[in-house]
Scaffold this motif. Structure first.
Motif, PDB file in Angstrom:
ATOM      1  N   LEU A 118      39.049  43.114  38.149  1.00  0.00           N
ATOM      2  CA  LEU A 118      37.722  43.568  38.559  1.00  0.00           C
ATOM      3  C   LEU A 118      37.808  44.778  39.479  1.00  0.00           C
ATOM      4  O   LEU A 118      36.982  45.685  39.384  1.00  0.00           O
ATOM      5  N   THR A 119      38.809  44.792  40.346  1.00  0.00           N
ATOM      6  CA  THR A 119      38.978  45.936  41.250  1.00  0.00           C
ATOM      7  C   THR A 119      39.227  47.202  40.450  1.00  0.00           C
ATOM      8  O   THR A 119      38.615  48.239  40.708  1.00  0.00           O
TER       9      THR A 119
ATOM     10  N   ALA B 240      36.048  48.252  38.693  1.00  0.00           N
ATOM     11  CA  ALA B 240      35.089  48.828  39.640  1.00  0.00           C
ATOM     12  C   ALA B 240      35.483  50.250  40.015  1.00  0.00           C
ATOM     13  O   ALA B 240      34.643  51.155  40.061  1.00  0.00           O
TER      14      ALA B 240
ATOM     15  N   LEU C 181      32.098  48.588  35.651  1.00  0.00           N
ATOM     16  CA  LEU C 181      31.264  47.403  35.840  1.00  0.00           C
ATOM     17  C   LEU C 181      29.799  47.742  35.679  1.00  0.00           C
ATOM     18  O   LEU C 181      29.339  48.771  36.147  1.00  0.00           O
TER      19      LEU C 181
ATOM     20  N   ARG D 281      30.700  42.701  42.717  1.00  0.00           N
ATOM     21  CA  ARG D 281      31.906  42.111  42.132  1.00  0.00           C
ATOM     22  C   ARG D 281      32.013  40.620  42.421  1.00  0.00           C
ATOM     23  O   ARG D 281      32.474  39.854  41.582  1.00  0.00           O
ATOM     24  N   LYS D 282      31.615  40.202  43.610  1.00  0.00           N
ATOM     25  CA  LYS D 282      31.713  38.785  43.961  1.00  0.00           C
ATOM     26  C   LYS D 282      30.839  37.935  43.035  1.00  0.00           C
ATOM     27  O   LYS D 282      31.248  36.883  42.564  1.00  0.00           O
TER      28      LYS D 282
ATOM     29  N   GLU E 194      32.511  37.702  39.666  1.00  0.00           N
ATOM     30  CA  GLU E 194      33.654  36.797  39.740  1.00  0.00           C
ATOM     31  C   GLU E 194      33.208  35.332  39.722  1.00  0.00           C
ATOM     32  O   GLU E 194      33.745  34.521  38.963  1.00  0.00           O
TER      33      GLU E 194
ATOM     34  N   LEU F 127      32.385  43.872  31.176  1.00  0.00           N
ATOM     35  CA  LEU F 127      32.997  44.685  32.219  1.00  0.00           C
ATOM     36  C   LEU F 127      32.806  46.180  31.983  1.00  0.00           C
ATOM     37  O   LEU F 127      33.052  46.989  32.856  1.00  0.00           O
TER      38      LEU F 127
END
Length: 73
Positions: A2-3, A6, A11, A16-17, A20, A64
């Motif tokens: 995800l990092t 991003a 994204l 992001r949280k 997740e 994503l």
């Protein structure tokens, strides 16, 4: 993962949280239903469960991607 997504602007949401947690909840729920034997009780064949799991993986990968990239597919 995800990092990296991003940082590359891939994204669809900046939260992001939230992504997740939602992803984990979806995977956990599906796995729990499978382990608990819900699918056979609902008359869902194993090959159908596997197909849905595969489609879910593909869908997650597409989620994503940015909206413009997703729409182009």
């Amino acid at each position: 993962m995800l990092t990296d997504a991003a940082e590359q602007g891939l994204l669809r949401s900046a939260d992001r949280k939230r992504i997740e947690i939602a992803g984990r909840a979806l995977v956990y729920g599906f796995a729990r239903m499978n382990l608990d034997g819900h699918f056979p009780r609902w008359r869902v064949e194993q090959r159908e469960v596997e197909r849905v799991a595969e489609e879910g993986s593909t869908c997650s990968s597409r989620a994503l991607q940015s909206r413009s990239s997703f729409a182009a597919r």
